[in-house]
Design a protein around this motif. Structure first.
Motif, short mmCIF file in Angstrom:
data_model
loop_
_atom_site.label_atom_id
_atom_site.label_comp_id
_atom_site.label_asym_id
_atom_site.label_seq_id
_atom_site.Cartn_x
_atom_site.Cartn_y
_atom_site.Cartn_z
N ALA A 25 -3.87 -1.49 4.56
CA ALA A 25 -3.53 -2.14 5.83
C ALA A 25 -4.19 -1.40 6.98
CB ALA A 25 -2.02 -2.21 6.02
N SER B 258 2.72 1.20 -3.11
CA SER B 258 3.13 1.15 -1.70
C SER B 258 2.20 2.00 -0.84
CB SER B 258 4.57 1.64 -1.55
OG SER B 258 5.47 0.81 -2.25
N ASP C 115 -1.00 0.11 -0.47
CA ASP C 115 -0.85 -1.02 0.47
C ASP C 115 -0.94 -0.53 1.91
OD1 ASP C 115 -0.56 -2.82 -1.57
OD2 ASP C 115 1.64 -2.87 -1.50
N ARG D 166 -9.22 -4.79 -4.54
CA ARG D 166 -8.39 -5.20 -3.39
C ARG D 166 -9.27 -5.55 -2.17
NH1 ARG D 166 -3.03 -3.39 -3.57
NH2 ARG D 166 -2.86 -4.47 -1.56
#
Length: 396
Positions: A390, A383, A386, A351
């Motif tokens: 972030a 989730s 993520d 990622r």
């Protein structure tokens, strides 16, 4: 109580028939636990044999009959016959020459009663003819067995002086088979309890854990404590710990969990890891037993509400123990398979995070949230990742 062995399955074993043929029916007797347990209608684990033959003669006669033997205790007159339906220990008749409370010097004997006289309890000194199955009882063992009384052969203090471990053996046998207390035995064990300090730690640990492994040792352990016996071998124990053992056993029974002697030992100690370490070292427990005891001792109130998290981070068995020890419900842990975190460091690198400490930090953070939320599935893991990524980009 019927003193009849004829219905006992073990007396018909093919291997025992071969042993009788090899050594001669008049030269051997079945002895001890197999007879006692048969008469009490409890499962027979091992069959032991006494013989007038010397050990080297036993081995040669067995060899001639095609029976393999192992000199498992040759210095004390014991060889083990390896039979198809289970091993049998064969011990030459013995008498004590000298004893010092820790070990005995023995000489071989020729009389069954002389051999019986050196045994510990009357209920263990029962001999049976291998063909007729007639029982020879030299010291009233059958009467004691019927009364569920564990009684030393002869003078209790003299027998304990020969081998101090007999104090703990008395309490173990009393817990297993006893109902009627023998006051002479109880008082002798209490008076001579300080002699236990001279025994090897391994022997003490073996007997203590054997007591704690019994279905309900609480009444016996409480009596050992009241009489000052337990304090000699486990000085860390106080009355509230005896009560804790009683509650633990009740919880085990209520929740259908098998007894565990290390878990029960933990109940008898303060819930402090350092004390558990000290006790484990003193008793010379195995590495696995030591780790088990320390984990059980390091229990916290939060274990009750975060039992699955504990099972994931520590160990499932330890988590069950801690919950039981604190009076909690183990049903959320039973039949629960500890999950694996469905996230690898490589997925984080893919990622866009450079391999290194940031990957490990993100992995730990996601794992902590996953545990806190009760181990949700891969969709929730995605989730969480993520959100963490972030935040990581925002910090960059």
């Amino acid at each position: 109580m019927s003193a009849d062995l004829k219905a006992a399955e073990w007396t018909e074993r093919e291997g025992l028939r071969a042993l009788i043929a090899a050594l001669g029916a008049e030269n051997i007797r079945w002895v001890g636990g197999a007879i006692r347990d048969t008469l009490l209608h409890t499962p027979v684990a091992d069959v032991d044999c006494a013989t007038v033959h010397l050990p080297d003669v036993v081995m040669q006669m067995c060899k001639d009959a095609g029976i393999r033997t192992v000199p498992t205790g040759i210095d004390h007159g014991t060889v083990t016959a390896v039979l198809r339906d289970g091993p049998v220990e064969i011990t030459t008749l013995r008498r004590d020459v000298s004893t010092d409370g820790r070990r005995a010097t023995v000489a071989f004997a020729q009389a069954w009663e002389e051999d019986a006289a050196r045994r510990d309890f009357t209920i263990n000194a029962l001999y049976a003819h291998p063909e007729t199955l007639e029982i020879s009882d030299y010291f009233g063992g059958l009467v004691d067995l019927a009364a569920r009384r564990v009684r030393f052969i002869g003078d209790a203090r003299a027998r304990i002086a020969e081998d101090h471990l007999r104090i703990l053996r008395y309490f173990r046998f009393q817990a297993r088979f006893g109902a009627e207390l023998d006051q002479e035995a109880e008082e002798a064990c209490a008076d001579l309890a300080p002699t236990l300090k001279g025994l090897s730690r391994e022997r003490i640990a073996m007997e203590l854990l054997a007591i704690l492994a019994l279905p309900n040792p609480h009444p016996t352990v409480a009596r050992m404590f009241a009489r000052g016996v337990l304090g000699v071998i486990l000085p860390e124990t106080c009355k509230p710990h005896i009560d804790a053992l009683e509650r633990l056993i009740a919880a085990e029974q209520d929740q259908g969990i098998a007894p565990d002697p290390i878990r029960r030992l933990a109940a008898l100690l303060p819930p402090i890891a350092e004390i558990a370490e000290t006790v484990a070292a003193r008793l010379r427990l195995s590495r696995a037993q030591r780790a088990h005891l320390v984990c059980d001792a390091d229990r916290q109130e939060s274990d009750l509400s975060h039992a699955r998290a504990l099972a994931y981070l520590e160990d499932l068995a330890c988590a069950i123990d801690r919950v039981l020890l604190q009076g909690g419900d183990t049903s959320p842990l039973r039949d629960w398979e500890v999950p694996r975190l469905p996230l690898k460091g490589g997925q984080i690198v893919a990622r866009g995070v450079a391999a290194g400490p940031d990957v490990a930090r993100i992995l730990r953070t996601v794992e902590a949230k996953w545990i806190e939320e009760g181990f949700p599935g891969e969709k929730r893991i995605a989730s969480l990742l993520d959100a963490e990524l972030a935040g990581h980009k925002g910090d960059s």
